[in-house]
Write a protein that holds these residues in place. Structure first.
Motif, mmCIF file in Angstrom:
data_model
loop_
_atom_site.group_PDB
_atom_site.id
_atom_site.type_symbol
_atom_site.label_atom_id
_atom_site.label_comp_id
_atom_site.label_asym_id
_atom_site.label_seq_id
_atom_site.Cartn_x
_atom_site.Cartn_y
_atom_site.Cartn_z
ATOM 1 N N ILE A 139 53.101 -1.907 11.230
ATOM 2 C CA ILE A 139 53.665 -1.108 12.319
ATOM 3 C C ILE A 139 53.092 0.304 12.296
ATOM 4 C CG2 ILE A 139 55.777 -2.450 12.499
ATOM 5 C CD1 ILE A 139 57.201 -0.290 10.874
ATOM 6 N N TYR A 140 52.472 0.684 11.198
ATOM 7 C CA TYR A 140 51.749 1.954 11.148
ATOM 8 C C TYR A 140 50.642 1.847 10.101
ATOM 9 C CZ TYR A 140 50.212 6.661 10.304
ATOM 10 O OH TYR A 140 49.417 7.749 10.161
ATOM 11 N N SER A 141 49.491 2.427 10.423
ATOM 12 C CA SER A 141 48.393 2.494 9.470
ATOM 13 C C SER A 141 47.663 3.806 9.677
ATOM 14 C CB SER A 141 47.429 1.319 9.665
ATOM 15 O OG SER A 141 46.395 1.337 8.706
ATOM 16 N N SER A 142 47.432 4.567 8.616
ATOM 17 C CA SER A 142 46.745 5.850 8.733
ATOM 18 C C SER A 142 45.366 5.664 9.364
ATOM 19 C CB SER A 142 46.564 6.493 7.351
ATOM 20 O OG SER A 142 47.797 6.830 6.785
ATOM 21 N N PRO A 143 44.987 6.548 10.274
ATOM 22 C CA PRO A 143 43.660 6.441 10.895
ATOM 23 C C PRO A 143 42.532 6.446 9.871
ATOM 24 C CG PRO A 143 45.024 7.989 12.102
ATOM 25 C CD PRO A 143 45.779 7.633 10.853
ATOM 26 N N ARG A 144 42.717 7.140 8.749
ATOM 27 C CA ARG A 144 41.685 7.187 7.707
ATOM 28 C C ARG A 144 42.189 6.504 6.438
ATOM 29 N NH1 ARG A 144 36.603 8.143 8.325
ATOM 30 N NH2 ARG A 144 36.379 9.620 6.605
ATOM 31 N N GLY A 173 44.586 15.359 1.240
ATOM 32 C CA GLY A 173 45.707 15.576 0.350
ATOM 33 C C GLY A 173 47.036 15.746 1.053
ATOM 34 N N ALA A 174 47.827 16.711 0.562
ATOM 35 C CA ALA A 174 49.185 16.930 1.067
ATOM 36 C C ALA A 174 49.175 17.347 2.536
ATOM 37 C CB ALA A 174 49.878 17.988 0.227
ATOM 38 N N GLU A 175 48.168 18.091 2.952
ATOM 39 C CA GLU A 175 48.103 18.541 4.345
ATOM 40 C C GLU A 175 47.934 17.345 5.277
ATOM 41 O OE1 GLU A 175 45.457 21.526 7.217
ATOM 42 O OE2 GLU A 175 45.100 21.438 5.050
ATOM 43 N N ARG A 176 47.057 16.433 4.906
ATOM 44 C CA ARG A 176 46.862 15.241 5.725
ATOM 45 C C ARG A 176 48.107 14.360 5.714
ATOM 46 N NH1 ARG A 176 43.219 10.236 3.948
ATOM 47 N NH2 ARG A 176 44.024 8.742 5.452
ATOM 48 N N PHE A 177 48.736 14.227 4.540
ATOM 49 C CA PHE A 177 49.961 13.443 4.449
ATOM 50 C C PHE A 177 51.019 14.010 5.393
ATOM 51 C CE2 PHE A 177 54.262 13.419 2.616
ATOM 52 C CZ PHE A 177 54.535 12.065 2.667
ATOM 53 N N THR A 178 51.216 15.312 5.373
ATOM 54 C CA THR A 178 52.222 15.949 6.224
ATOM 55 C C THR A 178 51.924 15.705 7.699
ATOM 56 O OG1 THR A 178 52.576 17.665 4.544
ATOM 57 C CG2 THR A 178 53.350 18.132 6.770
ATOM 58 N N ALA A 179 50.641 15.762 8.063
ATOM 59 C CA ALA A 179 50.251 15.572 9.459
ATOM 60 C C ALA A 179 50.507 14.141 9.930
ATOM 61 C CB ALA A 179 48.772 15.915 9.637
ATOM 62 N N GLU A 180 50.350 13.165 9.026
ATOM 63 C CA GLU A 180 50.507 11.755 9.397
ATOM 64 C C GLU A 180 51.945 11.264 9.262
ATOM 65 O OE1 GLU A 180 47.784 9.700 6.857
ATOM 66 O OE2 GLU A 180 46.045 10.184 8.111
ATOM 67 N N LEU A 181 52.745 11.994 8.500
ATOM 68 C CA LEU A 181 54.066 11.508 8.131
ATOM 69 C C LEU A 181 54.962 11.237 9.340
ATOM 70 C CD1 LEU A 181 56.189 10.894 5.955
ATOM 71 C CD2 LEU A 181 56.710 13.345 5.893
ATOM 72 N N GLN A 182 55.048 12.178 10.282
ATOM 73 C CA GLN A 182 55.972 12.014 11.394
ATOM 74 C C GLN A 182 55.619 10.813 12.250
ATOM 75 O OE1 GLN A 182 58.902 13.687 11.764
ATOM 76 N NE2 GLN A 182 59.208 12.039 13.236
#
Length: 238
Positions: A87-92, A99-108
């Motif tokens: 139902i969700y898969s990270s684009p990368r 790191g944490a910045e990318r995680f935060t951006a993808e989390l919502q």
């Protein structure tokens, strides 16, 4: 609700658990083996949502973040069968960068998909592959051009709907499916990190590049087109 600032030293499992708690969701923690770790959320229809990192491990630091995906598995049906769908898969997914910045951006985006799945399971007490995280098709399909990240362009049909994570939901002909499959195979020759397609006489299967597992089995629509990767492939339409 304010966005929490995550740091690279935090554990992925702790960060996801914290974010879920802000939405009133409490996961169960389950370890399949010493090398494979997931967070699991039970759903009202007897199924579950599993969250995993690109390494199939949520016990990693955010500085080593490789993307994440949420997989929904309904309760077994009367035949004893079941299936798993992303139902969700990270684009990368599988790429260790950001790191944490990318995680935060993808989390919502992932949380939006998870809460939509939970709500549907509560409302229907049953989740189906075609009408789960992906909106039900409507009339009014029109020609469009779609891309899959850097792959494409491909001719397709769209009806203006998107899934909870914002990806387009195209329908493509079998000839276009063959083009997409060839483009994926060519890309994987350079850096093998994209799910592949297996075309049979009656279906198109999405295959996990890492372990060869079946992710989704796509049957033809009523107009002989196929809905490939709806809800987790990063389709864009124009």
């Amino acid at each position: 609700m304010t966005t929490h600032a995550y740091t690279g030293e935090q554990m992925l499992s702790d960060a996801i658990t914290h974010a879920l708690a802000q939405h009133g969701i409490t996961p169960e923690y389950w370890t399949a083996s010493s090398a494979l770790c997931w967070l699991v959320i039970p759903t009202a229809d007897g199924g579950e949502i599993g969250i995993e990192d690109g390494d199939s491990d949520v016990e990693v630091r955010l500085s080593d973040y490789r993307g994440m995906r949420a997989l929904y598995t309904p309760a077994r049906d009367e035949t004893g069968g079941s299936y798993e769908t992303a139902i969700y898969s990270s684009p990368r997914l599988y790429h260790r960068e950001g790191g944490a910045e990318r995680f935060t951006a993808e989390l919502q985006t992932m949380l939006t998909a998870i809460t939509a799945c939970i709500a549907a399971a509560q409302a229907r007490h049953r989740w189906t592959l075609r009408y789960g995280a992906v909106p039900a098709p409507s009339s009014g399909w029109t020609p469009a051009i779609v891309h899959l990240d850097t792959l494409g362009p491909y001719p397709a049909l769209t009806n203006g709907l998107t899934c909870p994570n914002g990806f387009a939901l195209p329908r493509v002909s079998l000839d276009v499916v063959r083009r997409i499959a060839a483009d994926i195979d060519a890309e994987n020759q350079r850096h093998r990190d994209r799910d592949t397609l297996r075309i049979t006489d009656t279906t198109v299967d999405v295959i996990d590049y890492a372990d060869g597992a079946l992710i989704e089995r796509c049957e033809p629509n009523e107009d002989a087109t196929y809905s490939i990767g709806h809800g987790y492939w990063t389709w864009t339409a124009s």
